[in-house]
Write an enzyme that holds these catalytic residues in place. Structure first.
Site, PDB file in Angstrom:
ATOM      1  N   ASP A   2       0.988  -1.288  -0.158  1.00  0.00           N
ATOM      2  CA  ASP A   2       0.346   0.281  -0.025  1.00  0.00           C
ATOM      3  C   ASP A   2       0.866   0.882   0.014  1.00  0.00           C
ATOM      4  O   ASP A   2       1.937   1.145   0.627  1.00  0.00           O
ATOM      5  CB  ASP A   2      -0.720  -0.348   1.456  1.00  0.00           C
ATOM      6  CG  ASP A   2      -1.897   0.814   1.136  1.00  0.00           C
ATOM      7  OD1 ASP A   2      -2.486   1.375   0.655  1.00  0.00           O
ATOM      8  OD2 ASP A   2      -2.596   1.160   2.471  1.00  0.00           O
TER       9      ASP A   2
ATOM     10  N   ASP B  36       2.529   4.681  -5.218  1.00  0.00           N
ATOM     11  CA  ASP B  36       1.998   6.198  -5.577  1.00  0.00           C
ATOM     12  C   ASP B  36       2.894   7.380  -6.026  1.00  0.00           C
ATOM     13  O   ASP B  36       3.740   7.406  -4.282  1.00  0.00           O
ATOM     14  CB  ASP B  36       1.971   6.257  -3.309  1.00  0.00           C
ATOM     15  CG  ASP B  36       0.641   7.426  -2.880  1.00  0.00           C
ATOM     16  OD1 ASP B  36       1.052   8.342  -4.139  1.00  0.00           O
ATOM     17  OD2 ASP B  36       0.483   7.999  -2.099  1.00  0.00           O
TER      18      ASP B  36
ATOM     19  N   GLU C  71      -1.888   5.612  -8.544  1.00  0.00           N
ATOM     20  CA  GLU C  71      -3.020   6.938  -8.614  1.00  0.00           C
ATOM     21  C   GLU C  71      -2.320   8.053  -8.665  1.00  0.00           C
ATOM     22  O   GLU C  71      -1.462   8.505  -9.076  1.00  0.00           O
ATOM     23  CB  GLU C  71      -2.483   6.820  -6.600  1.00  0.00           C
ATOM     24  CG  GLU C  71      -3.402   8.419  -5.737  1.00  0.00           C
ATOM     25  CD  GLU C  71      -3.396   8.411  -4.746  1.00  0.00           C
ATOM     26  OE1 GLU C  71      -2.873   7.495  -3.492  1.00  0.00           O
ATOM     27  OE2 GLU C  71      -4.221   9.194  -3.798  1.00  0.00           O
TER      28      GLU C  71
ATOM     29  N   ASN D 283     -10.571   0.135   0.210  1.00  0.00           N
ATOM     30  CA  ASN D 283      -8.921   0.171   1.139  1.00  0.00           C
ATOM     31  C   ASN D 283      -9.903   0.639   3.049  1.00  0.00           C
ATOM     32  O   ASN D 283     -10.191   2.109   2.738  1.00  0.00           O
ATOM     33  CB  ASN D 283      -7.753   1.671   0.605  1.00  0.00           C
ATOM     34  CG  ASN D 283      -7.233   1.144  -0.112  1.00  0.00           C
ATOM     35  OD1 ASN D 283      -7.941   0.040  -1.029  1.00  0.00           O
ATOM     36  ND2 ASN D 283      -6.165   1.612  -0.686  1.00  0.00           N
TER      37      ASN D 283
HETATM   38  P1  13P Z   1      -8.548   4.921   6.043  1.00  0.00           P
HETATM   39  O1  13P Z   1      -7.729   5.483   6.732  1.00  0.00           O
HETATM   40  O2  13P Z   1     -10.111   5.039   5.975  1.00  0.00           O
HETATM   41  O3  13P Z   1      -8.942   3.551   6.506  1.00  0.00           O
HETATM   42  O4  13P Z   1      -8.121   4.721   4.530  1.00  0.00           O
HETATM   43  C1  13P Z   1      -6.924   3.448   4.679  1.00  0.00           C
HETATM   44  C2  13P Z   1      -6.112   3.598   2.701  1.00  0.00           C
HETATM   45  O5  13P Z   1      -6.652   4.827   2.115  1.00  0.00           O
HETATM   46  C3  13P Z   1      -4.901   2.945   2.682  1.00  0.00           C
HETATM   47  O6  13P Z   1      -4.145   3.040   1.484  1.00  0.00           O
HETATM   48  O1  G3H Z   2      -3.207   4.446   3.799  1.00  0.00           O
HETATM   49  C1  G3H Z   2      -2.683   4.505   4.998  1.00  0.00           C
HETATM   50  C2  G3H Z   2      -2.414   4.105   5.575  1.00  0.00           C
HETATM   51  O2  G3H Z   2      -3.704   3.676   6.474  1.00  0.00           O
HETATM   52  C3  G3H Z   2      -1.132   4.924   6.472  1.00  0.00           C
HETATM   53  O3  G3H Z   2      -1.109   3.483   7.517  1.00  0.00           O
HETATM   54  O4  G3H Z   2       1.011   4.232   9.434  1.00  0.00           O
HETATM   55  O5  G3H Z   2       1.190   1.934   8.467  1.00  0.00           O
HETATM   56  O6  G3H Z   2       1.224   4.608   6.795  1.00  0.00           O
HETATM   57  P1  G3H Z   2       0.321   4.047   7.865  1.00  0.00           P
HETATM   58 ZN    ZN Z   3      -4.507   5.051   1.229  1.00  0.00          ZN
END
Ligand code: 13P
Ligand code: G3H
Ligand code: ZN
Length: 305
Positions: free
Chosen positions: A82, A104, A134, A251
């Site tokens: 992610d 990203d 993205e 997500n």
């Molecule tokens: P939330 O903070 O809404 O759970 O989103 C998480 C996210 O987009 C991870 O990529």
């Molecule tokens: O999309 C983003 C995540 O929720 C951020 O997570 O704190 O592990 O970087 P992280």
């Molecule tokens: Zn995200």
């Protein structure tokens, strides 16, 4: 079974539902996610951020995912990076066996985002791994992922970007944000923009920052001592509109964080004499499982195996 994110999302795209991405960084959160997927007969995307990788390390996370796939051979599981930004981490994940990578480049100028995305596409294509890119910027802050303000995805740019980069899915900014404080009033996302993008971009579209931050859970967490004043998320109604209009991946991280933390707090508060780690982490796991089940039903991925 660990499968390519490309393949997993192709099915969702064809059949018109969304698969949840659920972030994990430890055993119990992953077990909660997997128990939900098995119970709901749902495909699942389990994801690690670069922050999670710094915390838990690649070998631990990979082997947890592998253990999940061995425990649930009938559940299609994608192991996803992610918000990948660091090429060294991206390459290490590909080498270790991640089956989907997000690059990203949303904070970069358009041309640079395209160029860097293309490089990652090249790295992943050989292995048949999915590549999410993205375009547009989400407001909000969560550890390593932050942005000051929303910049909604431009439709024309999205068309060019998808065509030229060869990414296999595209995250778009239509009004959501990361974290537990998403909206001041009612939640609202730009469905018209989503419809326009969907009509012209023929790869799966992804919604980040989509946690529900449910009032019932926030109230429960606060009853055990949490302070989540002003927390709010994306309503179920908005999520239904998003999936009905072309979002195929959603997500969730914040919902799981709050769930796990609530379980731990509950055990601390109700059983102050208990110091068995299994008691509080086990309760956290149970809360995660219930949240993930709720999300899978909402997204329409339940019953798709
Ligand atoms: P939330 O903070 O809404 O759970 O989103 C998480 C996210 O987009 C991870 O990529
Ligand atoms: O999309 C983003 C995540 O929720 C951020 O997570 O704190 O592990 O970087 P992280
Ligand atoms: Zn995200």
């Amino acid at each position: 079974m660990l499968i390519s994110g490309k393949k997993l999302l192709e099915k969702a795209y064809t059949e018109g539902y969304a698969v949840g991405q659920f972030n994990f960084l430890n055993l119990e959160v992953l077990q909660g996610i997997m128990e939900a997927a098995a119970e709901e007969k749902s495909p699942v995307i389990i994801a690690t951020t670069e922050g999670a990788i710094k915390y838990a390390r690649i070998p631990y996370l990979y082997h947890l995912a592998k253990a999940a796939s061995e425990t649930y051979p009938d559940v299609p599981i994608t192991l996803h990076l992610d918000h990948g930004k660091d090429f060294a981490i991206i390459q290490a994940c590909i080498k270790a066996g991640w089956t989907s990578i997000m690059f990203d480049g949303s904070s970069l100028p358009f041309e640079e985002n395209m160029a860097k995305t293309k490089e990652v596409v090249k790295l992943c294509k050989r292995k048949g791994i999915g590549i999410e890119a993205e375009l547009g910027v989400l407001a909000g802050v969560e550890d390593d992922v932050s942005a000051e303000h929303n910049k909604y995805t431009d439709v024309e740019q999205a068309v060019t970007f998808a065509k030229k980069t060869g990414c296999t899915s595209l995250a778009i900014a239509i009004g959501t944000s990361h974290g537990a404080y998403k909206f001041k009033g009612d939640s609202n996302i730009d469905i018209e923009r989503l419809k326009e993008i969907k009509a012209r971009v023929s790869i799966p579209l992804v919604l980040h920052g989509a946690s529900g931050v449910y009032a019932d859970l926030v109230t429960l967490a606060e009853s055990y001592g949490a302070n989540l004043k002003g927390a709010s998320g994306v309503s179920d109604e908005m999520i239904r509109l998003a999936t009905a209009n072309g979002i195929n991946k959603i997500n969730c991280d914040t919902d799981l964080r709050i769930s796990f933390m609530t379980g731990i707090r509950q055990t601390f508060k109700e059983h102050p004499e208990d110091f068995d780690v299994r008691s509080f982490c086990g309760n956290g796991k149970k809360m995660v499982r219930e949240m993930v089940k709720r999300r899978m039903i909402l997204f329409g991925s339940a019953g798709r195996i």
